[in-house]
Scaffold this motif. Structure first.
Motif, PDB file in Angstrom:
ATOM      1  N   UNK A  15      29.791 -36.495  75.354  1.00  0.00           N
ATOM      2  CA  UNK A  15      28.500 -35.801  75.248  1.00  0.00           C
ATOM      3  C   UNK A  15      28.590 -34.765  74.138  1.00  0.00           C
ATOM      4  N   UNK A  16      27.430 -34.286  73.692  1.00  0.00           N
ATOM      5  CA  UNK A  16      27.409 -33.245  72.684  1.00  0.00           C
ATOM      6  C   UNK A  16      26.250 -32.290  72.941  1.00  0.00           C
ATOM      7  N   UNK A  17      26.324 -31.116  72.314  1.00  0.00           N
ATOM      8  CA  UNK A  17      25.251 -30.122  72.386  1.00  0.00           C
ATOM      9  C   UNK A  17      25.283 -29.306  71.096  1.00  0.00           C
ATOM     10  N   UNK A  18      24.120 -28.802  70.653  1.00  0.00           N
ATOM     11  CA  UNK A  18      24.064 -28.092  69.373  1.00  0.00           C
ATOM     12  C   UNK A  18      24.330 -26.601  69.507  1.00  0.00           C
ATOM     13  N   UNK A  19      24.724 -25.994  68.376  1.00  0.00           N
ATOM     14  CA  UNK A  19      24.659 -24.551  68.258  1.00  0.00           C
ATOM     15  C   UNK A  19      23.206 -24.139  68.064  1.00  0.00           C
ATOM     16  N   UNK A  20      22.979 -22.833  67.956  1.00  0.00           N
ATOM     17  CA  UNK A  20      21.602 -22.372  67.788  1.00  0.00           C
ATOM     18  C   UNK A  20      21.570 -21.095  66.953  1.00  0.00           C
ATOM     19  N   UNK A  44      28.778 -29.533  69.005  1.00  0.00           N
ATOM     20  CA  UNK A  44      30.075 -29.616  69.662  1.00  0.00           C
ATOM     21  C   UNK A  44      30.086 -30.888  70.492  1.00  0.00           C
ATOM     22  N   UNK A  45      31.082 -31.723  70.247  1.00  0.00           N
ATOM     23  CA  UNK A  45      31.217 -32.987  70.978  1.00  0.00           C
ATOM     24  C   UNK A  45      32.411 -32.896  71.917  1.00  0.00           C
ATOM     25  N   UNK A  46      32.220 -33.403  73.114  1.00  0.00           N
ATOM     26  CA  UNK A  46      33.269 -33.385  74.133  1.00  0.00           C
ATOM     27  C   UNK A  46      33.472 -34.796  74.674  1.00  0.00           C
ATOM     28  N   UNK A  47      34.709 -35.244  74.686  1.00  0.00           N
ATOM     29  CA  UNK A  47      35.091 -36.456  75.409  1.00  0.00           C
ATOM     30  C   UNK A  47      35.833 -36.014  76.660  1.00  0.00           C
ATOM     31  N   UNK A  48      35.634 -36.730  77.752  1.00  0.00           N
ATOM     32  CA  UNK A  48      36.183 -36.279  79.024  1.00  0.00           C
ATOM     33  C   UNK A  48      36.686 -37.439  79.866  1.00  0.00           C
ATOM     34  N   UNK A 100      39.822 -33.641  82.053  1.00  0.00           N
ATOM     35  CA  UNK A 100      40.482 -33.513  80.763  1.00  0.00           C
ATOM     36  C   UNK A 100      39.399 -33.570  79.680  1.00  0.00           C
ATOM     37  N   UNK A 101      39.552 -32.748  78.644  1.00  0.00           N
ATOM     38  CA  UNK A 101      38.557 -32.684  77.586  1.00  0.00           C
ATOM     39  C   UNK A 101      39.222 -32.745  76.212  1.00  0.00           C
ATOM     40  N   UNK A 102      38.546 -33.427  75.300  1.00  0.00           N
ATOM     41  CA  UNK A 102      38.912 -33.387  73.882  1.00  0.00           C
ATOM     42  C   UNK A 102      37.686 -32.862  73.146  1.00  0.00           C
ATOM     43  N   UNK A 103      37.864 -31.783  72.363  1.00  0.00           N
ATOM     44  CA  UNK A 103      36.725 -31.068  71.773  1.00  0.00           C
ATOM     45  C   UNK A 103      36.755 -31.172  70.255  1.00  0.00           C
ATOM     46  N   UNK A 104      35.640 -31.613  69.701  1.00  0.00           N
ATOM     47  CA  UNK A 104      35.402 -31.544  68.257  1.00  0.00           C
ATOM     48  C   UNK A 104      34.152 -30.698  68.055  1.00  0.00           C
ATOM     49  N   UNK A 105      34.190 -29.783  67.103  1.00  0.00           N
ATOM     50  CA  UNK A 105      33.017 -28.922  66.926  1.00  0.00           C
ATOM     51  C   UNK A 105      32.733 -28.634  65.459  1.00  0.00           C
ATOM     52  N   UNK A 106      31.445 -28.711  65.114  1.00  0.00           N
ATOM     53  CA  UNK A 106      30.954 -28.291  63.797  1.00  0.00           C
ATOM     54  C   UNK A 106      30.387 -26.878  63.854  1.00  0.00           C
ATOM     55  N   UNK A 114      26.302 -19.348  68.914  1.00  0.00           N
ATOM     56  CA  UNK A 114      26.437 -19.812  70.283  1.00  0.00           C
ATOM     57  C   UNK A 114      27.350 -21.017  70.423  1.00  0.00           C
ATOM     58  N   UNK A 115      28.526 -20.912  69.828  1.00  0.00           N
ATOM     59  CA  UNK A 115      29.529 -21.960  70.005  1.00  0.00           C
ATOM     60  C   UNK A 115      29.933 -22.093  71.469  1.00  0.00           C
ATOM     61  N   UNK A 116      29.908 -20.979  72.205  1.00  0.00           N
ATOM     62  CA  UNK A 116      30.298 -21.039  73.618  1.00  0.00           C
ATOM     63  C   UNK A 116      29.293 -21.834  74.444  1.00  0.00           C
ATOM     64  N   UNK A 117      27.988 -21.598  74.231  1.00  0.00           N
ATOM     65  CA  UNK A 117      26.965 -22.353  74.980  1.00  0.00           C
ATOM     66  C   UNK A 117      26.983 -23.823  74.596  1.00  0.00           C
ATOM     67  N   UNK A 118      27.211 -24.115  73.320  1.00  0.00           N
ATOM     68  CA  UNK A 118      27.308 -25.515  72.898  1.00  0.00           C
ATOM     69  C   UNK A 118      28.448 -26.210  73.616  1.00  0.00           C
ATOM     70  N   UNK A 119      29.588 -25.523  73.736  1.00  0.00           N
ATOM     71  CA  UNK A 119      30.733 -26.093  74.448  1.00  0.00           C
ATOM     72  C   UNK A 119      30.422 -26.261  75.934  1.00  0.00           C
ATOM     73  N   UNK A 120      29.823 -25.251  76.546  1.00  0.00           N
ATOM     74  CA  UNK A 120      29.504 -25.322  77.974  1.00  0.00           C
ATOM     75  C   UNK A 120      28.547 -26.469  78.280  1.00  0.00           C
ATOM     76  N   UNK A 121      27.466 -26.578  77.497  1.00  0.00           N
ATOM     77  CA  UNK A 121      26.470 -27.612  77.773  1.00  0.00           C
ATOM     78  C   UNK A 121      27.034 -28.998  77.483  1.00  0.00           C
ATOM     79  N   UNK A 122      27.801 -29.142  76.396  1.00  0.00           N
ATOM     80  CA  UNK A 122      28.411 -30.442  76.109  1.00  0.00           C
ATOM     81  C   UNK A 122      29.367 -30.847  77.232  1.00  0.00           C
ATOM     82  N   UNK A 123      30.179 -29.909  77.713  1.00  0.00           N
ATOM     83  CA  UNK A 123      31.113 -30.212  78.801  1.00  0.00           C
ATOM     84  C   UNK A 123      30.361 -30.558  80.084  1.00  0.00           C
TER      85      UNK A 123
END
Length: 347
Positions: A15-20, A44-48, A100-106, A114-123
């Motif tokens: 899954x992924x979610x954007x910054x803002x 931010x893209x998360x594989x889980x 388990x998570x693998x994180x890639x982020x732009x 809001x890199x933190x919210x992007x990570x939270x929502x993607x996860x």
């Protein structure tokens, strides 16, 4: 490098979610006010995959693998956000035994995007798929905020997670943070939202974010209102002692600026909207005192280079500037700013 190389198995969800950026409405969301963020085309893209009794995660940006058991306290690293969302899900009664998570982020870290919210929502989106959780996008935003406030320790409002979860490209999310009613409004034609990042960085827990929130709460208490959202007359804040008068002046004025900004968006008036952005920045610098000399200089330079408006974006204490720039002037705008600020990154 990928999920399989780190964990030895294939991911089971992605899954992924954007910054803002926040165009208007800084420091209003934790006082039940109005905000106007816009999602960025950076994700931010998360594989889980499932796990038992622990959360493990690898950050491609940081080149770090971290793991801790469920129930571990926050330790001030990126894993806190992932342990936080698992904790929030479990607190809400959902059966999530670990992940388990693998994180890639732009999304740049510490730039106020809001890199933190992007990570939270993607996860949370990945976990929703992984464990087939009956959760709406609005639910995910609320869980992300709970994770950041109650587990990570940054008492943020709901704006960032709502923008990451409900925002639409090319539009501003007009959000009433009291009722959570929202509307995605098109940005004016012929303009570009530019993010100007000097790489200043910030750490909100160590900065004055929580202190500002406490000051706003004290101002509301002294004025006898549930929140500063309920103060419609700027004259009322003059009765407060310093610095509470300045804090309340910013929040009350910022709510009014958001409502005027919505009117400008409905009319497609980029110039009027830009002027409100400038007013917002000046209030953030003078009344809320969360700007820095570098950000003030960058705002002024952006205006001189042809932007309709510019302001710091996010909580301040560092971070980046957002500018509303006519598309036709973007190339000379970019050239002027990069010549004046070596190392400036324009997103």
């Amino acid at each position: 490098m990928g999920f399989k190389e780190i964990f030895g198995t294939l991911p089971e969800a992605s899954a992924q979610a954007p910054g803002r950026v926040n165009l208007l409405g800084e420091h209003t969301d934790y006082q039940e006010g109005y905000v106007l963020p816009a999602p960025l085309p950076y994700f931010t893209q998360v594989e889980a995959a499932k796990a038992e009794g622990r959360v493990e995660a690898y950050s491609e940006t940081l080149k770090e693998l971290r793991a801790r058991p469920l129930g571990s306290p926050a330790q001030g690293d990126f894993l806190d956000y992932l342990l936080g969302v698992v904790w929030a899900l479990r607190e809400a009664g959902h059966k999530v035994p670990g992940a388990r998570f693998y994180i890639r982020s732009q999304v740049p870290i510490g730039a106020g995007l809001s890199s933190s919210a992007a990570l939270e929502v993607a996860a949370l989106r990945a976990l929703r798929t992984l464990y087939r959780l009956p959760l709406s996008d609005r639910d995910l935003a609320l869980l992300g905020q709970k994770a950041e406030a109650a587990y990570v320790g940054v008492r943020s409002g709901i704006m960032d997670q709502m923008a990451a979860s409900l925002g639409e490209p090319g539009k501003a999310l007009f959000l009433d943070t009291r009722t959570l009613a929202y509307e995605n409004l098109p940005l004016p034609a012929g303009v570009r939202v530019a993010v100007l990042d000097l790489g200043l960085g910030r750490h909100l827990r160590e900065a004055g974010y929580n202190q500002r929130r406490e000051e706003a709460e004290e101002a509301a208490r002294r004025l006898g209102v549930r929140s500063l959202r309920d103060v419609g007359d700027l004259c009322l804040v003059e009765s407060l002692p310093p610095p509470l008068d300045k804090r309340a002046r910013h929040i009350v004025g910022e709510n009014l600026r958001v409502l005027k900004g919505v009117e400008a968006l409905r009319k497609g008036d980029a110039r009027a909207f830009g002027e409100l952005m400038v007013q917002s920045h000046r209030s953030l610098a003078e009344n809320y005192q969360v700007s820095l000399p570098e950000l003030d200089a960058l705002v002024e330079a952006a205006l001189e280079a042809g932007a309709h408006g510019a302001k710091l974006t996010g909580a301040g204490f560092g971070g980046a500037v957002v500018a509303l720039v006519p598309e036709a002037r973007f190339a000379p705008f970019q050239e002027a700013l990069t010549a004046r600020f070596p190392g400036l990154r324009i997103l």
